[in-house]
Design a protein around this motif. Sequence first.
Motif, PDB file in Angstrom:
ATOM      1  N   LEU A 139       2.589  12.737  -4.315  1.00 23.53           N
ATOM      2  CA  LEU A 139       1.548  12.390  -3.354  1.00 23.53           C
ATOM      3  C   LEU A 139       1.966  11.157  -2.554  1.00 23.53           C
ATOM      4  CD1 LEU A 139      -1.012  13.892  -2.834  1.00 23.53           C
ATOM      5  CD2 LEU A 139      -2.243  12.302  -4.282  1.00 23.53           C
ATOM      6  N   PHE A 140       2.489  10.159  -3.279  1.00 24.35           N
ATOM      7  CA  PHE A 140       3.000   8.981  -2.583  1.00 24.35           C
ATOM      8  C   PHE A 140       4.092   9.393  -1.606  1.00 24.35           C
ATOM      9  CE2 PHE A 140       1.634   6.571  -6.520  1.00 24.35           C
ATOM     10  CZ  PHE A 140       0.592   5.915  -5.887  1.00 24.35           C
ATOM     11  N   GLY A 141       5.018  10.238  -2.102  1.00 24.84           N
ATOM     12  CA  GLY A 141       6.157  10.656  -1.291  1.00 24.84           C
ATOM     13  C   GLY A 141       5.715  11.373  -0.023  1.00 24.84           C
ATOM     14  N   ILE A 142       4.753  12.287  -0.183  1.00 26.17           N
ATOM     15  CA  ILE A 142       4.310  13.052   0.981  1.00 26.17           C
ATOM     16  C   ILE A 142       3.715  12.117   2.032  1.00 26.17           C
ATOM     17  CG2 ILE A 142       2.644  14.767   1.779  1.00 26.17           C
ATOM     18  CD1 ILE A 142       3.078  16.138  -1.008  1.00 26.17           C
ATOM     19  N   PHE A 143       2.925  11.142   1.592  1.00 25.88           N
ATOM     20  CA  PHE A 143       2.305  10.238   2.556  1.00 25.88           C
ATOM     21  C   PHE A 143       3.324   9.408   3.322  1.00 25.88           C
ATOM     22  CE2 PHE A 143      -1.831  11.046   0.575  1.00 25.88           C
ATOM     23  CZ  PHE A 143      -2.590  11.158   1.726  1.00 25.88           C
ATOM     24  N   ILE A 144       4.395   8.978   2.643  1.00 31.47           N
ATOM     25  CA  ILE A 144       5.339   8.127   3.392  1.00 31.47           C
ATOM     26  C   ILE A 144       6.132   8.911   4.414  1.00 31.47           C
ATOM     27  CG2 ILE A 144       5.585   6.349   1.599  1.00 31.47           C
ATOM     28  CD1 ILE A 144       8.352   7.634   1.007  1.00 31.47           C
ATOM     29  N   THR A 145       6.199  10.245   4.260  1.00 33.42           N
ATOM     30  CA  THR A 145       6.942  10.991   5.272  1.00 33.42           C
ATOM     31  C   THR A 145       6.082  11.277   6.502  1.00 33.42           C
ATOM     32  OG1 THR A 145       6.347  13.117   4.309  1.00 33.42           O
ATOM     33  CG2 THR A 145       8.411  12.122   3.577  1.00 33.42           C
ATOM     34  N   ILE A 146       4.789  10.947   6.425  1.00 29.58           N
ATOM     35  CA  ILE A 146       3.946  11.080   7.613  1.00 29.58           C
ATOM     36  C   ILE A 146       4.207   9.861   8.487  1.00 29.58           C
ATOM     37  CG2 ILE A 146       1.579  11.243   8.459  1.00 29.58           C
ATOM     38  CD1 ILE A 146       0.842  12.499   5.738  1.00 29.58           C
TER      39      ILE A 146
ATOM     40  N   MET B 234       2.902   8.127  10.929  1.00 27.83           N
ATOM     41  CA  MET B 234       1.925   7.069  11.150  1.00 27.83           C
ATOM     42  C   MET B 234       1.810   6.123   9.960  1.00 27.83           C
ATOM     43  SD  MET B 234       0.205   7.792  14.056  1.00 27.83           S
ATOM     44  CE  MET B 234      -1.467   7.234  13.771  1.00 27.83           C
ATOM     45  N   LEU B 235       2.098   6.643   8.782  1.00 30.10           N
ATOM     46  CA  LEU B 235       1.814   5.871   7.573  1.00 30.10           C
ATOM     47  C   LEU B 235       3.048   5.123   7.067  1.00 30.10           C
ATOM     48  CD1 LEU B 235      -0.396   8.600   5.909  1.00 30.10           C
ATOM     49  CD2 LEU B 235      -1.170   6.507   7.038  1.00 30.10           C
ATOM     50  N   GLY B 236       4.081   5.894   6.720  1.00 27.61           N
ATOM     51  CA  GLY B 236       5.309   5.258   6.281  1.00 27.61           C
ATOM     52  C   GLY B 236       5.178   4.542   4.954  1.00 27.61           C
ATOM     53  N   LEU B 237       6.214   3.748   4.649  1.00 24.82           N
ATOM     54  CA  LEU B 237       6.230   3.005   3.394  1.00 24.82           C
ATOM     55  C   LEU B 237       5.099   1.983   3.382  1.00 24.82           C
ATOM     56  CD1 LEU B 237      10.027   2.275   2.908  1.00 24.82           C
ATOM     57  CD2 LEU B 237       8.574   3.652   1.426  1.00 24.82           C
ATOM     58  N   GLY B 238       4.543   1.748   2.198  1.00 28.12           N
ATOM     59  CA  GLY B 238       3.624   0.623   2.108  1.00 28.12           C
ATOM     60  C   GLY B 238       2.220   0.938   1.696  1.00 28.12           C
TER      61      GLY B 238
ATOM     62  N   ALA C  31      -1.075   3.208 -10.027  1.00 27.02           N
ATOM     63  CA  ALA C  31      -0.627   2.278  -8.984  1.00 27.02           C
ATOM     64  C   ALA C  31       0.782   1.766  -9.262  1.00 27.02           C
ATOM     65  CB  ALA C  31      -1.607   1.111  -8.873  1.00 27.02           C
ATOM     66  N   THR C  32       1.176   1.725 -10.543  1.00 26.31           N
ATOM     67  CA  THR C  32       2.538   1.259 -10.855  1.00 26.31           C
ATOM     68  C   THR C  32       3.586   2.121 -10.156  1.00 26.31           C
ATOM     69  OG1 THR C  32       2.535   2.647 -12.835  1.00 26.31           O
ATOM     70  CG2 THR C  32       1.966   0.332 -13.136  1.00 26.31           C
ATOM     71  N   VAL C  33       3.315   3.422 -10.037  1.00 23.66           N
ATOM     72  CA  VAL C  33       4.296   4.333  -9.447  1.00 23.66           C
ATOM     73  C   VAL C  33       4.512   4.009  -7.963  1.00 23.66           C
ATOM     74  CG1 VAL C  33       4.849   6.767  -9.031  1.00 23.66           C
ATOM     75  CG2 VAL C  33       3.663   6.117 -11.115  1.00 23.66           C
ATOM     76  N   ALA C  34       3.495   3.397  -7.343  1.00 24.42           N
ATOM     77  CA  ALA C  34       3.602   3.066  -5.920  1.00 24.42           C
ATOM     78  C   ALA C  34       4.716   2.078  -5.643  1.00 24.42           C
ATOM     79  CB  ALA C  34       2.275   2.522  -5.400  1.00 24.42           C
ATOM     80  N   THR C  35       5.256   1.477  -6.686  1.00 23.27           N
ATOM     81  CA  THR C  35       6.388   0.575  -6.481  1.00 23.27           C
ATOM     82  C   THR C  35       7.564   1.319  -5.835  1.00 23.27           C
ATOM     83  OG1 THR C  35       7.958  -0.877  -7.586  1.00 23.27           O
ATOM     84  CG2 THR C  35       7.198   0.998  -8.825  1.00 23.27           C
ATOM     85  N   TYR C  36       7.644   2.634  -6.082  1.00 26.92           N
ATOM     86  CA  TYR C  36       8.750   3.403  -5.500  1.00 26.92           C
ATOM     87  C   TYR C  36       8.557   3.671  -4.021  1.00 26.92           C
ATOM     88  CZ  TYR C  36      10.650   3.965 -10.125  1.00 26.92           C
ATOM     89  OH  TYR C  36      11.199   3.700 -11.344  1.00 26.92           O
ATOM     90  N   ILE C  37       7.387   3.391  -3.482  1.00 27.39           N
ATOM     91  CA  ILE C  37       7.234   3.494  -2.031  1.00 27.39           C
ATOM     92  C   ILE C  37       6.954   2.114  -1.446  1.00 27.39           C
ATOM     93  CG2 ILE C  37       6.510   5.908  -2.064  1.00 27.39           C
ATOM     94  CD1 ILE C  37       3.612   4.805  -1.492  1.00 27.39           C
TER      95      ILE C  37
END
Lengths: 325, 236, 215
Positions: free
Chosen positions: B86-93, B95-99, B172-178
Motif C-alpha cells: 500500500l505504501f509502495g503503490i502510493f509513492i508511485t502516484i 502527486m504523492l511520492g515519497l513521504g 507505521a514502522t514500515v513507512a520507513t521504507y518510503i
Amino acid sequence: MIKLDKVDKVFPGTTVPAVDQVSFQVDEGNICVFVGPSGCGKTTILRMINRLVEPTGGDIYIKGQKVSDKGVNPDYLRREIGYVIQQIGLMPHRTIEQNVALVPRLLKWPEDKIKPRVKHLLEMVGLEPDEVAQKYPHQLSGGMMQRVGVARALAADPPIMLMDEPFGAVDPIVRGRLQDEFLRLQKEMKKTICFVTHDINEAIKMGDHIVIMNKGRLVQHGTPMEILSNPADEFVKDLIGSDREIKLLELTRSEEIVEHTDEIPEVVNKKDCFIQAIDPVQRALETMMKKDSDLVGVRDGESFIGTISWEDIKKHINRISGDQA
Amino acid sequence: MELFGGSTGWFAGFYDEYLGFVSFIIRRWDQVIEYTFNHFSLVLTVMFFSLVLWISVGLLISRYEKLANTAFGIGNILFVIPSISLFGIFITIPMLGLGRTSAALALILYAMMPMVRNVYRGIKSVEWPIIEAGRGMGMSPLQILFQIQIPMAWPVIFAGIRVTVVMITGIATVATYIGERNLGRFIHHGIARESADMIIAGAVLVSIIAVLLDFILGKIEFKITSPGLRREQDQN
Amino acid sequence: MEFEMERFISALFDRSPPHAVEHLQLVLIPLTTAFIIAFPTAVLLTRRRFIKYTDRVMTFFNMGQTIPPLAVIAIFFPFLGLGRTPALFALTIYALLPIARNTLAGLKGVPQDVKEAARGMGMSEWEMLFKVEIPLSMPVVMAGVKISVVLTSGTAALGALVGGGGMGAVIFAGIDFFRAELIIAGTLIIGVIAIVLDRLLTVIDNILTPPHMKT
Ligand SMILES: Nc1ncnc2c1ncn2[C@@H]1O[C@H](COP(=O)(O)OP(=O)(O)OP(=O)(O)O)[C@@H](O)[C@H]1O
Ligand SMILES: [Mg+2]
C-alpha cells in the motif's frame, strides 16, 4: 377519546393481516384492556395508535382528530401519549432519574420543574427516590424496572397512556399489588388508558372495558360483566376459563344480593362472621368457609344492613349465568 | 558502559547480553527523540482523519444497510493488501511520492476496516426495545442516534479505536521504507547493520508507544462510558 | 502513475511464480506450526487445572499484538542470520496470537448449560471436550485461523527484508525502482494466496461445523 375505525395492518412481506378490520372506541378516563393469545395483534394496535406503525387501512382518531393527518408530527404526538413498552426498554446508559426525565427533557421543561417531578413519580410507583434515582437499570430487579417504565410513561402527565403488559415481568403476588396501586392512582389521574395483557384475570380486574382479540380480529368487546355473563363464542369461553362463576362473584358487590333485615342472627354474632356491603360476593363465600357458617352478616360501615346465605349466592349464580347455559 | 562501573561483575555481563539496546537508546538519545516525535505525529494525524472519516462512514452504513456490504468488501480488500504494498503503490502516484502524505493515506485506508466495522457493530448492537422505547417517547431519529445509539455503542466503538491505534503504531514502522523518519528506521537500519540492539531498541520503543496510547485511551474510555454499560462489558 | 501493461504481465508471469511458491511456504509452514502449538495450548488453558492462568496468558497474547510486524520479522535475524529460518520463526509467532485467542474465546463461549447437560448425560471430561466443546467452538477457532492467514500472508511480504524470499522480493524491487507494475503484481498474488486460503478454510469450516450451527 380514542377511536379505531376498520383498522387493518398487513406487515410487509406477510399476507395474513396482523390486525384485521378492528373498530372500537375508548371513552375519556376509561381503562380499555386488550386481551388475547400471543401474536393476536395487541401490541400492533397500540403501536398504530401512537404511529410507531402505520395502518394499511382504516382510520384512527384521537380527540376527534385523525392521527394520520398531515399536520400531526408523529414525534410530537408520541410525546403526548405515555407508552409503557412490553420489553420495558429502559436506557441502560442512563440513570433511573434520567430515564424518567426523558420526555420532560424532550419537551424542554425547566430543570427545576423536572427534579421534583421525577421524585414525585418514583414515589407514586412505590420506589424510594433517594435510593434508586442515581442507580442504573441493571442494578434494579425486574419488578422495579417495570415500575420505572410506568413512571417514565407518566412523566409528562400525558392524558393518554398505552401500556403493553406493564406488569408482565413479575410474580403473581407483586403483580396483584402493582395492579391495586395502579387502580388507586387511576382514581385520581383519570387518564384514558389502553392496557394490554394476555391474562384474563388482569383484564377483568383492570378494565372498564375489555376488547378480546384473536388472530388479528376483534372477537368481543364490552364491560367485564357483559363479557363474563355473555361470552360471544367458544373462544371467549375458553379464554375466561372454567371458573367463570367465581369471577362473576368477584364482580358483584355484596349489597346487590343482600337480604335486608334489622336483626342480627345469633349464629352470625357468635361466629363473628361479617363483611362490608362494598365487598365482592366472593368475599362472602370466603368468610363463610373460614368461619364455618352458611350465613354471613353484611355491614355498611358500622351499621348492620342484612345477611347473605349460601342459598342466596347459589341463586345469584344461577341468575347471571343460567340464562344462557 | 561506564555508567554501571565498567565491564566486570554479573550485572555488566547481563547488561551487555540483554540490555544492549538500553545503552543504544542512551547513546542515540537525540535521534530517539526525533523519531519518536515523528512516529507520534504520524499516528495522531492518521487517527484524526480516521476518526472523522470512518466514524461517519460507520454511521452512514448503519443507516443505509445496502452500503454496508460494499463498505465491508472494500475494507476487507484493503486489509488483505500488505502494508508495504500500500505504501509502495502510493509513492508511485506522481502527486504523492515519497513521504508523509503517502504514508498517512495508506495508514488511513488501513484504519478503515477495524473502525468502520466496530462503529457499525456498536450501533447495531443496541437492542430494538430500547430504540422502540426512544421512538415511543417521541425522540426524533437524530435524537435516537445521538442520545441512545452512539452513547450505547461507545464501548464497541472505542474498542475499535484502540485496536486501530495499536495497529497503526505498528504498521507505521514500515513507512520507513518510503522515507518516513520514525522509529521503524532503527529496525530498518538494524537489519542493514545486523545490529540486534538497534532492532530491539526500535521494537521496544514502538511497543511502548502502542501500549501507552492504548492505556491512555482505556482511561478516556472509562471516563466517558456510562457506568450503566460497564457491567455489560465485563460479561464479554 | 506510469503503468506499462507489458511490464506488468511479465512481472506477473515471469518474475513472480518462483517467489509465489516461496511466499506460500512462508504462509503455510508458520500457520500449520502455529496451529499445532496454539490450539492444544489454548485447549489446555481452559481445563480446570490451568484455568487460573488463562487471564495472564491472554494479557501476554494481547501485549504480543503491540509488537510491530516489522519488529517481529527483524528480531530473530541477528541471532539466526539471513535466510528463511528467521522469517519462518517470526511469522510462526505472529500467527500464534489470533489462533490462541480465538480458541480460548471459542471454548469459553460454550454455554454453561450445554456443558451441564453434557455432564448430566454422563460424558467424561474428554468426551465432553471432543464431542461438545471443540465442535461448538469451531466457528470461532476457524475465524482466528482466518485472521492469521490474512496477517501472515501480508506480513510475509516483509520476509524478504531478512532474506526470506517470497513476494516481498518483487514488491521491494518495485519500491526501490518506483515501478508500480511490480508492486501491484506482487500484491495481487499475495491477495490471491490469502483469498484462496481463506476459501479453503471456509470449506473445512463447513465440514467441521455441526449442521445446526450453520447460518
Ligand atoms: N414488524 C413486524 N413485521 C412483521 N410482522 C410483525 C411485525 N410486528 C408484529 N408482527 C406480526 O404481527 C402479529 C401480531 O403481533 P403483535 O406483536 O401485535 O402480537 P401481540 O398480541 O402483542 O403478542 P404478544 O402477546 O406475544 O406480545 C404477529 O404474528 C407478529 O409476528
Ligand atoms: Mg405484544
